[in-house]
Design a protein around this motif. Sequence first.
Motif, mmCIF file in Angstrom:
data_model
loop_
_atom_site.group_PDB
_atom_site.id
_atom_site.type_symbol
_atom_site.label_atom_id
_atom_site.label_comp_id
_atom_site.label_asym_id
_atom_site.label_seq_id
_atom_site.Cartn_x
_atom_site.Cartn_y
_atom_site.Cartn_z
ATOM 1 N N TRP A 30 6.486 -6.305 40.735
ATOM 2 C CA TRP A 30 7.519 -6.763 41.674
ATOM 3 C C TRP A 30 8.034 -8.147 41.318
ATOM 4 N N ASP A 31 7.174 -8.999 40.753
ATOM 5 C CA ASP A 31 7.649 -10.337 40.401
ATOM 6 C C ASP A 31 8.568 -10.275 39.178
ATOM 7 N N ALA A 32 8.246 -9.395 38.232
ATOM 8 C CA ALA A 32 9.104 -9.230 37.049
ATOM 9 C C ALA A 32 10.494 -8.751 37.485
ATOM 10 N N LEU A 85 11.550 -14.053 31.958
ATOM 11 C CA LEU A 85 10.938 -14.438 33.234
ATOM 12 C C LEU A 85 9.568 -13.791 33.430
ATOM 13 N N ASP A 86 8.643 -14.532 34.045
ATOM 14 C CA ASP A 86 7.344 -13.985 34.453
ATOM 15 C C ASP A 86 6.549 -13.403 33.284
ATOM 16 N N CYS A 87 6.680 -14.008 32.128
ATOM 17 C CA CYS A 87 6.074 -13.431 30.928
ATOM 18 C C CYS A 87 5.372 -14.542 30.154
ATOM 19 N N ASP A 107 7.953 -19.190 33.977
ATOM 20 C CA ASP A 107 6.752 -18.392 34.213
ATOM 21 C C ASP A 107 5.692 -19.201 34.948
ATOM 22 N N HIS A 108 4.695 -18.485 35.495
ATOM 23 C CA HIS A 108 3.625 -19.161 36.241
ATOM 24 C C HIS A 108 2.236 -18.736 35.776
ATOM 25 N N HIS A 109 2.121 -18.091 34.602
ATOM 26 C CA HIS A 109 0.790 -17.686 34.129
ATOM 27 C C HIS A 109 0.064 -18.858 33.486
ATOM 28 N N ILE A 110 -1.209 -18.986 33.783
ATOM 29 C CA ILE A 110 -2.015 -20.072 33.215
ATOM 30 C C ILE A 110 -2.169 -19.876 31.701
ATOM 31 N N ALA A 127 4.404 -17.342 42.231
ATOM 32 C CA ALA A 127 5.217 -16.281 41.619
ATOM 33 C C ALA A 127 6.388 -16.909 40.867
ATOM 34 N N THR A 128 6.880 -16.219 39.851
ATOM 35 C CA THR A 128 8.087 -16.686 39.166
ATOM 36 C C THR A 128 9.264 -16.661 40.139
ATOM 37 N N SER A 129 9.277 -15.658 41.018
ATOM 38 C CA SER A 129 10.346 -15.581 42.026
ATOM 39 C C SER A 129 10.330 -16.803 42.941
ATOM 40 N N GLY A 157 4.886 -9.359 46.193
ATOM 41 C CA GLY A 157 4.101 -8.606 45.207
ATOM 42 C C GLY A 157 2.984 -9.459 44.617
ATOM 43 N N ASP A 158 3.319 -10.645 44.157
ATOM 44 C CA ASP A 158 2.308 -11.467 43.472
ATOM 45 C C ASP A 158 1.298 -12.103 44.424
ATOM 46 N N THR A 159 1.678 -12.339 45.693
ATOM 47 C CA THR A 159 0.709 -12.927 46.628
ATOM 48 C C THR A 159 -0.014 -11.850 47.436
HETATM 49 MN MN MN Z 1 4.275 -13.201 38.416
#
Ligand code: MN
Length: 324
Positions: A30-32, A85-87, A107-110, A127-129, A157-159
């Motif tokens: 959903w975030d993608a 995005l989100d990648c 993006d927000h991935h560690i 989330a990226t959103s 979606g992400d939370t």
């Molecule tokens: Mn995400």
Amino acid sequence: MRNKSIVREIGKKLEEANNILITSHIRPDWDAVGSVLGLGLALQENGKKVQMVLADRLPEKFQYLPGSEQIKTPDSNDYDLSIVLDCSDFLRVGDALQEEQPDVNIDHHITNLKFARLNLVEPRSAATSMMLTECFPFWGLDISQPVATALMSGILGDTLGFRTSNTSPKVLRLCASLMEKGANLAKLYEFILIQNSFEAANYWGMGLQKIQRNGKIVWTTLTLEDRKKALYPGNDDADLINILSAINHYEIAIVFIEQKTGRIKVSWRAKPGWNVAKVALKFGGGGHPAAAGAEIAGTLEEVQQQVLQMTNELLTSENYSSYN
Ligand code: MN
Ligand code: AMP
Ligand code: MN
């Protein structure tokens, strides 16, 4: 936003560009989809030509989102700005982009590898959103109802519906502003987090019959045979991992999903305090401290054995509460 100068630089690129390609990761979530649609529709409303492209065909459930019919699989692309995005790594874009280095990554991935020319990466963001919702005022982009709906979907979606430990007051404030712009929280919550198909429930049953535990880990497997018997159309776990991670007294939940490619998709979820992205990274995957994934070559038995061993090592070596 911690990095205002990159936000402004991206804003300048958006202003200069006329033909913008926006993409995200394979196996979209959903975030993608929410971030691609949120940014894509907002730019279109500002007179830009936008192509929204994902390497995988869009799963049916995302058709719920207004504008999703515009998301296409890769074509011969012609554009003057590319945005991922989100990648967290470029490989996860699949064949959505042919160039060697995209222009922008948000993006927000560690585990983000900062593979683009301009990288806006905020691992603390839920989330990226959410990052986009924060950026829009800096970019002079308004939030229409379809844009608010897309962005809210990504955040929900992400939370997991505001349940993850990174759900901050800011997340709630931003979502309140999205509601004011017309996003229907109750409807989206129900559709994204509660409703599921009969086939998915049947598929969960196959996985739930086989749950196992070992120390602080609870896990199960989903085979191609299970998928076939349940008539489940996806190649994922139908979010069974969320049910496993709700089992109390276990720190980490894992689902192993057999793929037609001879690989095994692995999903980890951890209670706050552990960083499963570290284990996923060792297997060529990535993610967040509390939610990570990887696709690993091997049989179900082989992958299961290696992953359980490495995850147990994390549980015995990592200082509890070194994160969050
Ligand atoms: Mn995400
Ligand atoms: P999943 O278990 O597929 O729901 O993924 C959990 C988190 O890990 C999500 O934020 C994904 O974006 C990320 N993730 C999943 N698989 C991979 C992968 N192969 N490489 C990098 N990140 C991944
Ligand atoms: Mn994602």
